[in-house]
Design a protein around this motif. Sequence first.
Motif, PDB file in Angstrom:
ATOM      1  N   PRO A 194      10.600 -32.300 -17.145  1.00 28.63           N
ATOM      2  CA  PRO A 194       9.933 -32.084 -15.863  1.00 28.63           C
ATOM      3  C   PRO A 194       8.707 -31.179 -15.986  1.00 28.63           C
ATOM      4  N   GLU A 195       7.869 -31.199 -14.935  1.00 28.47           N
ATOM      5  CA  GLU A 195       6.705 -30.324 -14.903  1.00 28.47           C
ATOM      6  C   GLU A 195       7.128 -28.877 -14.612  1.00 28.47           C
ATOM      7  N   ILE A 196       6.282 -27.945 -15.042  1.00 31.03           N
ATOM      8  CA  ILE A 196       6.523 -26.519 -14.797  1.00 31.03           C
ATOM      9  C   ILE A 196       5.281 -25.934 -14.147  1.00 31.03           C
ATOM     10  N   ALA A 197       5.407 -25.471 -12.909  1.00 27.36           N
ATOM     11  CA  ALA A 197       4.271 -24.898 -12.178  1.00 27.36           C
ATOM     12  C   ALA A 197       4.548 -23.433 -11.871  1.00 27.36           C
ATOM     13  N   THR A 198       3.514 -22.610 -11.982  1.00 26.85           N
ATOM     14  CA  THR A 198       3.673 -21.175 -11.747  1.00 26.85           C
ATOM     15  C   THR A 198       2.478 -20.629 -10.981  1.00 26.85           C
ATOM     16  N   VAL A 199       2.711 -19.522 -10.288  1.00 25.32           N
ATOM     17  CA  VAL A 199       1.636 -18.779  -9.641  1.00 25.32           C
ATOM     18  C   VAL A 199       2.095 -17.339  -9.457  1.00 25.32           C
ATOM     19  N   GLY A 200       1.154 -16.411  -9.599  1.00 30.76           N
ATOM     20  CA  GLY A 200       1.432 -15.013  -9.275  1.00 30.76           C
ATOM     21  C   GLY A 200       2.269 -14.274 -10.294  1.00 30.76           C
ATOM     22  N   VAL A 201       3.042 -13.328  -9.804  1.00 27.52           N
ATOM     23  CA  VAL A 201       3.869 -12.443 -10.633  1.00 27.52           C
ATOM     24  C   VAL A 201       4.889 -13.255 -11.427  1.00 27.52           C
ATOM     25  N   THR A 202       5.159 -12.817 -12.646  1.00 28.34           N
ATOM     26  CA  THR A 202       6.095 -13.516 -13.526  1.00 28.34           C
ATOM     27  C   THR A 202       7.422 -12.780 -13.634  1.00 28.34           C
ATOM     28  N   ILE A 251      11.331 -17.876  -6.309  1.00 26.92           N
ATOM     29  CA  ILE A 251      10.320 -17.155  -5.532  1.00 26.92           C
ATOM     30  C   ILE A 251      10.515 -15.652  -5.719  1.00 26.92           C
ATOM     31  N   PHE A 252       9.402 -14.949  -5.901  1.00 33.47           N
ATOM     32  CA  PHE A 252       9.401 -13.486  -6.013  1.00 33.47           C
ATOM     33  C   PHE A 252       8.771 -12.905  -4.746  1.00 33.47           C
ATOM     34  N   SER A 253       9.449 -11.932  -4.136  1.00 33.66           N
ATOM     35  CA  SER A 253       8.857 -11.232  -2.986  1.00 33.66           C
ATOM     36  C   SER A 253       8.830  -9.733  -3.290  1.00 33.66           C
ATOM     37  N   ARG A 254       7.788  -9.086  -2.813  1.00 37.31           N
ATOM     38  CA  ARG A 254       7.647  -7.652  -3.068  1.00 37.31           C
ATOM     39  C   ARG A 254       8.792  -6.891  -2.410  1.00 37.31           C
ATOM     40  N   LYS A 255       9.455  -6.053  -3.203  1.00 36.80           N
ATOM     41  CA  LYS A 255      10.598  -5.299  -2.695  1.00 36.80           C
ATOM     42  C   LYS A 255      10.128  -4.345  -1.600  1.00 36.80           C
ATOM     43  N   GLY A 256      10.813  -4.393  -0.489  1.00 33.58           N
ATOM     44  CA  GLY A 256      10.463  -3.522   0.622  1.00 33.58           C
ATOM     45  C   GLY A 256       9.658  -4.210   1.703  1.00 33.58           C
ATOM     46  N   SER A 257       8.656  -5.008   1.286  1.00 38.35           N
ATOM     47  CA  SER A 257       7.786  -5.635   2.290  1.00 38.35           C
ATOM     48  C   SER A 257       8.119  -7.102   2.531  1.00 38.35           C
ATOM     49  N   GLY A 258       8.656  -7.794   1.527  1.00 39.13           N
ATOM     50  CA  GLY A 258       8.968  -9.212   1.676  1.00 39.13           C
ATOM     51  C   GLY A 258       7.787 -10.135   1.499  1.00 39.13           C
ATOM     52  N   THR A 259       6.656  -9.614   1.030  1.00 42.37           N
ATOM     53  CA  THR A 259       5.477 -10.443   0.779  1.00 42.37           C
ATOM     54  C   THR A 259       5.710 -11.316  -0.450  1.00 42.37           C
ATOM     55  N   VAL A 260       5.344 -12.584  -0.357  1.00 45.77           N
ATOM     56  CA  VAL A 260       5.490 -13.489  -1.496  1.00 45.77           C
ATOM     57  C   VAL A 260       4.453 -13.136  -2.555  1.00 45.77           C
ATOM     58  N   ILE A 261       4.897 -12.828  -3.771  1.00 43.52           N
ATOM     59  CA  ILE A 261       3.964 -12.410  -4.824  1.00 43.52           C
ATOM     60  C   ILE A 261       4.014 -13.301  -6.063  1.00 43.52           C
ATOM     61  N   GLY A 262       4.909 -14.282  -6.082  1.00 42.52           N
ATOM     62  CA  GLY A 262       4.951 -15.162  -7.246  1.00 42.52           C
ATOM     63  C   GLY A 262       5.965 -16.274  -7.055  1.00 42.52           C
ATOM     64  N   ALA A 287       1.321 -21.184  -3.659  1.00 41.69           N
ATOM     65  CA  ALA A 287       0.048 -20.564  -4.053  1.00 41.69           C
ATOM     66  C   ALA A 287      -0.686 -20.053  -2.815  1.00 41.69           C
ATOM     67  N   LEU A 288      -0.628 -20.820  -1.727  1.00 45.06           N
ATOM     68  CA  LEU A 288      -1.196 -20.342  -0.452  1.00 45.06           C
ATOM     69  C   LEU A 288      -0.506 -19.056   0.002  1.00 45.06           C
ATOM     70  N   ALA A 289       0.806 -19.031  -0.155  1.00 44.78           N
ATOM     71  CA  ALA A 289       1.564 -17.846   0.264  1.00 44.78           C
ATOM     72  C   ALA A 289       1.167 -16.618  -0.547  1.00 44.78           C
ATOM     73  N   VAL A 290       1.024 -16.798  -1.862  1.00 44.17           N
ATOM     74  CA  VAL A 290       0.643 -15.667  -2.724  1.00 44.17           C
ATOM     75  C   VAL A 290      -0.780 -15.226  -2.421  1.00 44.17           C
ATOM     76  N   THR A 291      -1.689 -16.183  -2.302  1.00 49.56           N
ATOM     77  CA  THR A 291      -3.100 -15.854  -2.075  1.00 49.56           C
ATOM     78  C   THR A 291      -3.314 -15.134  -0.754  1.00 49.56           C
ATOM     79  N   HIS A 292      -2.609 -15.564   0.282  1.00 53.65           N
ATOM     80  CA  HIS A 292      -2.825 -14.999   1.618  1.00 53.65           C
ATOM     81  C   HIS A 292      -1.742 -14.002   2.031  1.00 53.65           C
ATOM     82  N   LYS A 293      -0.931 -13.595   1.055  1.00 54.21           N
ATOM     83  CA  LYS A 293       0.051 -12.524   1.249  1.00 54.21           C
ATOM     84  C   LYS A 293       0.997 -12.814   2.412  1.00 54.21           C
ATOM     85  N   LEU A 294       1.524 -14.035   2.429  1.00 55.88           N
ATOM     86  CA  LEU A 294       2.465 -14.406   3.472  1.00 55.88           C
ATOM     87  C   LEU A 294       3.827 -13.760   3.220  1.00 55.88           C
TER      88      LEU A 294
END
Length: 490
Positions: free
Chosen positions: A376-384, A420-431, A447-454
Amino acid sequence: MGRVTSETLGKRFAPARVAILGGGPGGYEAAMVAADAGAQVTIIEEKGLGGSAVLTDVVPSKTLIATADAMRRVNASTSFGVRFGEGGRDQYETEAWADFSQVNRRLLKLAETQSEDIHASLQAFGVNIIPGRGRLKGPAQNGVHTLEVSCSSGGTAEVEADAVIVATGATPRELPSAKPDGERILNWTQAYSLEEPPEHMIVVGSGVTGAEFASAYRRLGAAVTLVSSRDQVLPGEDSDAAAVLENSFARVGVKVASRTRAESVERTEHGVRVTLTGGETLEGSHCLMAVGGVPNTVGIGLEDAGIELTQSGHIRVDTVSRTTATNVYAAGDCTGMLPLASVAAMQGRIAVAHMQGGAVKPLKMHLVASNVFTSPEIATVGVTQEQVDSGTYQADVVKLDLATNPRAKMMNIKEGFVKIFSRKGSGTVIGAVIVAPRASELIYSLALAVTHKLHVDDIASTFTVYPSLTGSLSEAARRLHYKITDPADH
């Protein structure tokens, strides 16, 4: 005095003359944007518009991979109850096979057509196209750069410009003991000359290029051995994703020689012999060398123009594509950033925006969405995951296997996941990481979520189609919501 608009303001500040060395994604995207802003643009390209991305790398390789994926789906169709045959016979032929001459003719034709489309688009924008090899003639004089062009049609020409973009790309790295010959020992630009499927392809290098070709050739019917110098295939990718791919390789019969390197590759009477670091040898019909690229920065006058190179020979640039020479920018694989067509194109667009004097969003590498076109394909964005494990980022993580997804069951998808990775404390999607068929398409929403800090709740509360693979994205976000809000988890 006329009304000042964003359009006229852009044209007012654009350099009058822009010269671009290289017609790959970094070059042709920059050319279109600069010409549209009112600049007089000249692009110099030696091998054809689109560069290696279109002619010998991305377009042909992904077309080959698409063919391999079509074969995978045909050969797996019996799981869906699909049968092949004539007149209701009891025996059905379910094995697909690849006509390599037709496969390669198709992919090369697609590459040629794409190059022609780019050429036509540049002409429509009024870009002056000079086929040939260009070089900078020293530093700018009175703010004007001069480039000398060895024209493909013969003779030389000079081009003067107020700003220059260098987008000369890279070429496959060669080992002295494993020189490609275009017949049995191949680099990735030569892989499309085969008239028949290789009986046994030995792929040297387990990075993105090596893994993609190993996956494709196996799906196309060749025996494949992948030589990897590291503990895992795809050493730069998410370890969970790499584990899924390794399991997939094992299931379909790709052999992996781990923790070893190819010391040499030589022709034999009927194929190739690859000698590994421990003295072991591998015998195959062909060998594909996928050991990285070398920037095309030699012999084009960079040092004489005051452009600083890194130790690896790449052009040193900042986050707005500037080099160390005034009004000289660089984009693409020659800069040593992520070797992706999307990154090259973004660097080119950023360069034009900066030289215009407009508002510029600097290149942020953590916002780059990337994909490995394996099966399968492997896609990534943001924090690892590695950054989280090392403590670089504090994050909550949810990994959801696709085996629980109803659409995945319908599609007979038995492996893969959404993480999915979210910033601890804030819940912002970071990766995020997605391992699935068409992960390259699924990653865009994250990627939209990471770029626009959803926030994860923005993903969780957005409707998805039922049934769909995207349902797992919202489900993972919902689980992150409960992970964030449940005090027991903290």
